[in-house]
Design an enzyme around this catalytic site. Sequence first.
Site, PDB file in Angstrom:
ATOM      1  N   ASN A 211      31.824  44.357  51.056  1.00 13.04           N
ATOM      2  CA  ASN A 211      31.764  45.313  49.835  1.00 13.04           C
ATOM      3  C   ASN A 211      29.987  46.111  49.606  1.00 13.04           C
ATOM      4  O   ASN A 211      29.887  45.875  50.514  1.00 13.04           O
ATOM      5  CB  ASN A 211      32.120  45.220  48.474  1.00 13.04           C
ATOM      6  N   ASP A 280      38.250  40.672  46.522  1.00 13.16           N
ATOM      7  CA  ASP A 280      39.442  39.697  45.998  1.00 13.16           C
ATOM      8  C   ASP A 280      40.262  39.252  47.253  1.00 13.16           C
ATOM      9  O   ASP A 280      41.144  38.786  46.567  1.00 13.16           O
ATOM     10  CB  ASP A 280      39.516  41.219  44.725  1.00 13.16           C
ATOM     11  N   LYS A 289      39.430  40.023  69.842  1.00 15.04           N
ATOM     12  CA  LYS A 289      38.949  40.993  69.426  1.00 15.04           C
ATOM     13  C   LYS A 289      40.410  42.590  70.146  1.00 15.04           C
ATOM     14  O   LYS A 289      40.896  42.229  70.747  1.00 15.04           O
ATOM     15  CB  LYS A 289      38.408  41.876  69.723  1.00 15.04           C
ATOM     16  N   PHE A 325      30.333  38.786  36.252  1.00 19.72           N
ATOM     17  CA  PHE A 325      29.567  40.410  35.880  1.00 19.72           C
ATOM     18  C   PHE A 325      31.243  41.055  36.316  1.00 19.72           C
ATOM     19  O   PHE A 325      32.402  40.795  36.353  1.00 19.72           O
ATOM     20  CB  PHE A 325      28.898  40.824  36.647  1.00 19.72           C
ATOM     21  N   LYS A 339      38.712  40.438  31.177  1.00 17.55           N
ATOM     22  CA  LYS A 339      38.156  39.722  31.825  1.00 17.55           C
ATOM     23  C   LYS A 339      37.736  37.929  31.549  1.00 17.55           C
ATOM     24  O   LYS A 339      37.599  37.647  32.205  1.00 17.55           O
ATOM     25  CB  LYS A 339      37.649  39.997  32.836  1.00 17.55           C
ATOM     26  N   LYS A 343      38.939  34.766  32.297  1.00 11.62           N
ATOM     27  CA  LYS A 343      38.282  33.409  33.180  1.00 11.62           C
ATOM     28  C   LYS A 343      37.527  32.898  31.778  1.00 11.62           C
ATOM     29  O   LYS A 343      37.044  32.060  32.447  1.00 11.62           O
ATOM     30  CB  LYS A 343      37.078  34.639  33.729  1.00 11.62           C
TER      31      LYS A 343
END
Length: 403
Positions: A211, A280, A289, A325, A339, A343
């Site tokens: 990401n 996630d 490959k 975050f 969240k 959590k």
Amino acid sequence: MESSAKRKVLLGVTGGIAAYKSCLLLRRLVEAGCDTRVVMTRHATHFVGPLSFSTLSGHPVAADPFESYQVDGAEHVDLSVWADQFVVAPATANILAKSATGIADDFLSTLICAYDRPILFAPAMNHRMWSNAAIRRACGQLQEDGHVLVEPGAGWLACGETGAGRMAEPEFIHEHLDWLWHRTSLLQGRRVLISAGPTVEAVDEVRVLSNRSSGRMGFALARAAQRMGAEVRLVAGPVELPTPLGVCRRDVRSAAQMAQAMLEEAATADVVIMCAAVADYAPEAISGKRKKDGSPWQLSLLPTVDILRELGALPGRETRIIAGFALEMERELEQAREKLQRKGLDFICLNNPRTEGADFGSTQNQITLLDRDGTVQEWPLMDKLLVAERILRHAALRLGNMA
Ligand SMILES: Cc1cc2nc3c(=O)[nH]c(=O)nc-3n(C[C@H](O)[C@H](O)[C@H](O)COP(=O)(O)O)c2cc1C
């Protein structure tokens, strides 16, 4: 910003286009109640006349040649004894290199050499000069010697090119000074664990899924925590950022490695902040490959370990702050609150990369902090270091309430 009243600030100005910005910095310092004196190099006087600085500071400016080494009766190195804060802005490549090696061949460099406390340098130069190996070494040496560098920003440079080397804005330099002056030992004796950056998940032995996290926010948290007196551990995904001074860094790649490192380190931590953008989902990696054979390739993604949940289940949770975050793009507050509860966090920092100026890789961030006690604080867009400091102040406050 807190008051900087009666602080004696010595402002060194060197020969770069950004010298004009120093007038604005000087004005801010004067407005904040600082007693200021200005020393200019001979080259600096080609860019801005001493009259501007003497008018703004209300005192004669010390500038080379040596004959003018008298400012209000103070001579030679007296100014370096007088000042309780020395700022060099802009700091040319030349003054950085001289300061790092102890060269004292004019008034300003002599004062720098004679000053025995941390100096704040605000470098400004062409991006090629900024990436020059000798200047990199000089900056590293100055930081190692305890001086503070306010990193230049990237953007359009006066030479017409684009890149890193633009002097930090006067407002930000002032904020940095204010922070130095009001630095605390709020986290003295505390262990702070931060995760930062992206994770990288192997698809096969060549390809990866990742990401756009730059790691800057997590690194800023580590740097700020270290400055607040904490013993800091930083678990970092693959990023191109230097390790903040005094911070112990552990590099990882995948979400599974991140989970293992965090769970190992968290056992002794007082504050844990999960700032990393952990994948996630991760593919079931195949060996070798995969060849391009023209047929579609459907990846099957499996959920990764829920690190925050695992951290919450570790023994000692009741004496440990755990924060996370949330990067949300819609129904942000609602999602972040959900969240936070799901959590079992102490607080959560909500950010949205669509906020102007706070996109991926930016040096700034705009955070809304939601605490488990129901309070919500929306902060303005700020440099990530200042955001980090605020987050840690919040963590320290919570920690204090626990004791
Ligand atoms: C138009 C012009 C702009 C300059 N801008 C910079 C600059 O932004 N940063 C820098 O390091 N040097 C810059 N220089 C080069 C410095 O002025 C030069 O290295 C000088 O020796 C610096 O002296 P000082 O550090 O004693 O002020 C510039 C030179 C010129 C002619």
